[in-house]
Write a protein that holds these residues in place. Sequence first.
Motif, PDB file in Angstrom:
ATOM      1  N   ASP A 156       0.831  -1.203   0.000  1.00 40.55           N
ATOM      2  CA  ASP A 156       0.000   0.000   0.000  1.00 40.55           C
ATOM      3  C   ASP A 156       0.866   1.253   0.000  1.00 40.55           C
ATOM      4  OD1 ASP A 156      -2.400  -1.319  -0.028  1.00 40.55           O
ATOM      5  OD2 ASP A 156      -2.816  -1.068   2.112  1.00 40.55           O
ATOM      6  N   ALA A 157       1.895   1.253   0.848  1.00 40.52           N
ATOM      7  CA  ALA A 157       2.763   2.426   0.943  1.00 40.52           C
ATOM      8  C   ALA A 157       3.517   2.670  -0.362  1.00 40.52           C
ATOM      9  CB  ALA A 157       3.740   2.252   2.100  1.00 40.52           C
ATOM     10  N   VAL A 158       3.933   1.593  -1.024  1.00 44.76           N
ATOM     11  CA  VAL A 158       4.645   1.736  -2.298  1.00 44.76           C
ATOM     12  C   VAL A 158       3.697   2.226  -3.387  1.00 44.76           C
ATOM     13  CG1 VAL A 158       5.945   0.495  -4.081  1.00 44.76           C
ATOM     14  CG2 VAL A 158       6.379   0.027  -1.669  1.00 44.76           C
ATOM     15  N   GLY A 159       2.405   1.843  -3.272  1.00 42.96           N
ATOM     16  CA  GLY A 159       1.426   2.273  -4.264  1.00 42.96           C
ATOM     17  C   GLY A 159       0.946   1.171  -5.180  1.00 42.96           C
ATOM     18  N   LEU A 160       1.160  -0.088  -4.775  1.00 41.48           N
ATOM     19  CA  LEU A 160       0.688  -1.214  -5.585  1.00 41.48           C
ATOM     20  C   LEU A 160      -0.823  -1.371  -5.463  1.00 41.48           C
ATOM     21  CD1 LEU A 160       3.701  -2.005  -5.822  1.00 41.48           C
ATOM     22  CD2 LEU A 160       3.000  -4.369  -5.456  1.00 41.48           C
ATOM     23  N   GLY A 161      -1.410  -1.904  -6.488  1.00 40.42           N
ATOM     24  CA  GLY A 161      -2.808  -2.270  -6.425  1.00 40.42           C
ATOM     25  C   GLY A 161      -2.998  -3.552  -5.623  1.00 40.42           C
ATOM     26  N   PRO A 162      -4.239  -3.956  -5.402  1.00 43.28           N
ATOM     27  CA  PRO A 162      -4.499  -5.111  -4.541  1.00 43.28           C
ATOM     28  C   PRO A 162      -4.249  -6.464  -5.201  1.00 43.28           C
ATOM     29  CG  PRO A 162      -6.567  -4.207  -5.364  1.00 43.28           C
ATOM     30  CD  PRO A 162      -5.486  -3.283  -5.837  1.00 43.28           C
ATOM     31  N   ASP A 163      -4.208  -6.508  -6.515  1.00 42.73           N
ATOM     32  CA  ASP A 163      -4.130  -7.798  -7.201  1.00 42.73           C
ATOM     33  C   ASP A 163      -2.692  -8.285  -7.334  1.00 42.73           C
ATOM     34  OD1 ASP A 163      -6.886  -7.723  -7.556  1.00 42.73           O
ATOM     35  OD2 ASP A 163      -6.727  -6.708  -9.509  1.00 42.73           O
ATOM     36  N   GLY A 164      -2.503  -9.570  -7.095  1.00 44.41           N
ATOM     37  CA  GLY A 164      -1.215 -10.204  -7.361  1.00 44.41           C
ATOM     38  C   GLY A 164      -0.203 -10.131  -6.247  1.00 44.41           C
ATOM     39  N   ARG A 165      -0.572  -9.606  -5.097  1.00 42.35           N
ATOM     40  CA  ARG A 165       0.413  -9.463  -4.024  1.00 42.35           C
ATOM     41  C   ARG A 165       0.946 -10.805  -3.529  1.00 42.35           C
ATOM     42  NH1 ARG A 165      -1.582  -4.411  -0.173  1.00 42.35           N
ATOM     43  NH2 ARG A 165      -1.828  -2.904  -1.875  1.00 42.35           N
ATOM     44  N   ASN A 201       8.127  -6.656 -12.678  1.00 42.50           N
ATOM     45  CA  ASN A 201       8.515  -5.546 -13.553  1.00 42.50           C
ATOM     46  C   ASN A 201       7.313  -4.695 -13.941  1.00 42.50           C
ATOM     47  OD1 ASN A 201      11.203  -6.336 -13.482  1.00 42.50           O
ATOM     48  ND2 ASN A 201      11.063  -7.540 -15.369  1.00 42.50           N
ATOM     49  N   ALA A 202       6.177  -5.338 -14.144  1.00 45.25           N
ATOM     50  CA  ALA A 202       4.973  -4.590 -14.500  1.00 45.25           C
ATOM     51  C   ALA A 202       4.521  -3.680 -13.355  1.00 45.25           C
ATOM     52  CB  ALA A 202       3.851  -5.553 -14.886  1.00 45.25           C
ATOM     53  N   GLN A 203       4.722  -4.124 -12.113  1.00 41.47           N
ATOM     54  CA  GLN A 203       4.305  -3.312 -10.962  1.00 41.47           C
ATOM     55  C   GLN A 203       5.201  -2.086 -10.776  1.00 41.47           C
ATOM     56  OE1 GLN A 203       1.393  -4.589 -10.020  1.00 41.47           O
ATOM     57  NE2 GLN A 203       2.085  -6.163 -11.468  1.00 41.47           N
ATOM     58  N   CYS A 204       6.393  -2.123 -11.368  1.00 43.52           N
ATOM     59  CA  CYS A 204       7.339  -1.013 -11.213  1.00 43.52           C
ATOM     60  C   CYS A 204       7.111   0.099 -12.226  1.00 43.52           C
ATOM     61  CB  CYS A 204       8.775  -1.532 -11.336  1.00 43.52           C
ATOM     62  SG  CYS A 204       9.206  -2.800 -10.117  1.00 43.52           S
ATOM     63  N   ALA A 205       6.255  -0.160 -13.215  1.00 51.25           N
ATOM     64  CA  ALA A 205       5.967   0.852 -14.231  1.00 51.25           C
ATOM     65  C   ALA A 205       5.161   1.994 -13.620  1.00 51.25           C
ATOM     66  CB  ALA A 205       5.204   0.228 -15.389  1.00 51.25           C
ATOM     67  N   ARG A 206       5.367   3.174 -14.113  1.00 53.63           N
ATOM     68  CA  ARG A 206       4.702   4.359 -13.561  1.00 53.63           C
ATOM     69  C   ARG A 206       3.183   4.201 -13.559  1.00 53.63           C
ATOM     70  NH1 ARG A 206       6.975   9.896 -15.260  1.00 53.63           N
ATOM     71  NH2 ARG A 206       6.837  10.746 -13.162  1.00 53.63           N
ATOM     72  N   GLU A 207       2.641   3.677 -14.653  1.00 56.96           N
ATOM     73  CA  GLU A 207       1.181   3.603 -14.776  1.00 56.96           C
ATOM     74  C   GLU A 207       0.551   2.582 -13.839  1.00 56.96           C
ATOM     75  OE1 GLU A 207       3.153   1.338 -18.199  1.00 56.96           O
ATOM     76  OE2 GLU A 207       3.387   3.267 -17.157  1.00 56.96           O
ATOM     77  N   ALA A 208       1.355   1.686 -13.265  1.00 59.74           N
ATOM     78  CA  ALA A 208       0.829   0.666 -12.361  1.00 59.74           C
ATOM     79  C   ALA A 208       0.748   1.154 -10.918  1.00 59.74           C
ATOM     80  CB  ALA A 208       1.692  -0.589 -12.421  1.00 59.74           C
ATOM     81  N   LEU A 209       1.346   2.299 -10.613  1.00 58.00           N
ATOM     82  CA  LEU A 209       1.487   2.769  -9.237  1.00 58.00           C
ATOM     83  C   LEU A 209       0.524   3.909  -8.941  1.00 58.00           C
ATOM     84  CD1 LEU A 209       5.369   2.810  -9.353  1.00 58.00           C
ATOM     85  CD2 LEU A 209       4.003   1.261  -7.930  1.00 58.00           C
ATOM     86  N   ARG A 210      -0.070   3.857  -7.747  1.00 59.79           N
ATOM     87  CA  ARG A 210      -0.934   4.955  -7.325  1.00 59.79           C
ATOM     88  C   ARG A 210      -0.127   6.242  -7.184  1.00 59.79           C
ATOM     89  NH1 ARG A 210      -2.343   1.898  -2.965  1.00 59.79           N
ATOM     90  NH2 ARG A 210      -1.555   3.615  -1.683  1.00 59.79           N
ATOM     91  N   GLU A 211      -0.779   7.369  -7.385  1.00 58.10           N
ATOM     92  CA  GLU A 211      -0.082   8.650  -7.390  1.00 58.10           C
ATOM     93  C   GLU A 211       0.383   9.082  -6.012  1.00 58.10           C
ATOM     94  OE1 GLU A 211      -2.535  11.532  -9.270  1.00 58.10           O
ATOM     95  OE2 GLU A 211      -2.429  10.580 -11.261  1.00 58.10           O
TER      96      GLU A 211
END
Length: 404
Positions: A156-165, A201-211
Amino acid sequence: MTEAPQRPVGPPVSDADPFAPDALEHPEPLHRALRAAGPVVYLTRYGVHAMARHEEVHAALTDWQRFESGSGVGLANFRHEKPWRPPSLLLEADPPRHDAPRRVLRELLAPPALRRLREQWTAAAESLVGDVVCAETEFDAFTELAGAFPLRVFPDAVGLGPDGRENLLPYGNMAFNAFGPVNDLVEADAHRVGELSAWVNAQCAREALREDGIGARIWAAADRGDLTHEQAPLVVRSLLTAGVDTTVHGLAAALFAFATHPEQWQRLRERPELARVAFDEAVRWQSPVQTFFRTATTDVRIAGVLVPEGSKILMFLGAANRDPARWHDPDRFDLGRDPSGHVGFGMGLHQCVGQHVARLEAEVLLSALARRVERIELIGRPRRHLNNTLRSWASLPVRVHTAV
């Protein structure tokens, strides 16, 4: 009359395999043997020099100029072998490549940021502990607490979405296994390398992360020129690789310690301000990260032993953390001890930049547990999960007795 110069001597030699299943399950006998053998031991199975005493391990960790990380912190030597994935800009880089990523993360994980997280994480810890303890008095403390809490709050703190954790721990297990030899543990993960790497790698992309997360702030740092845009996803990946597994297994170590040292649990309940000390003592006592490698950048003499330039050096962090020359009664978990100086988070320039985040997670979870639980006891044999680098867990069955 001048003294003759000290002649280099050969180190003691051992054919022990620190990556064998028995040694990974129960490392203490090997650690004692290596410490007793000398300050430097040559391991013939892998052709590496090894250090298991606190003095030498601490000195090497703080001397990045002669003991570099840029050639890899695993057995593979990046001077001669291509890494299986782009090297970490934090773990596997030296100045100047290491400087900007570390500076950015140090600012993002500074005390003001942690103060903002404390309120959220305290509420999350109270909620989790309340749900687990109220639902049942017997449960697996590894999955229900040590694993569940970091996987809830840190992504959550990093900004990941809920799926795939659920992929984070398997990816970390794979990454830390890769620091060792290509043995059965590495082969067991081989079929998932592509899948897990692609997901991370997909989670590290800008568009995958909450603002509003740390990951987005890393990308913002790249926009300002503090990092390059090529570096930004690698820095996010470093957070997701090193920021989950080590905290999970450090928390499990603390829960195991309290289940086997009930008098120390009572001490924590009486003095809840010891929660951070408790976590550091658990990290010292169990050392979730057991080993890391360095590479000699020049011929270097250690206690009279000549280690040639280019040699891989295996540092036993777990052995250093139980060195009786540094710690009194080192095999005992003791909240009366000052554990500062342990090398469980590394030391020097490459010391874990997120260690205060891990301490905060541990503090709020242990504090919430201490408010509700009078006693923790084992109700079955804890099971380890073997890993070439981590002292990790698979199961920690406990019974808790709640406070009235």
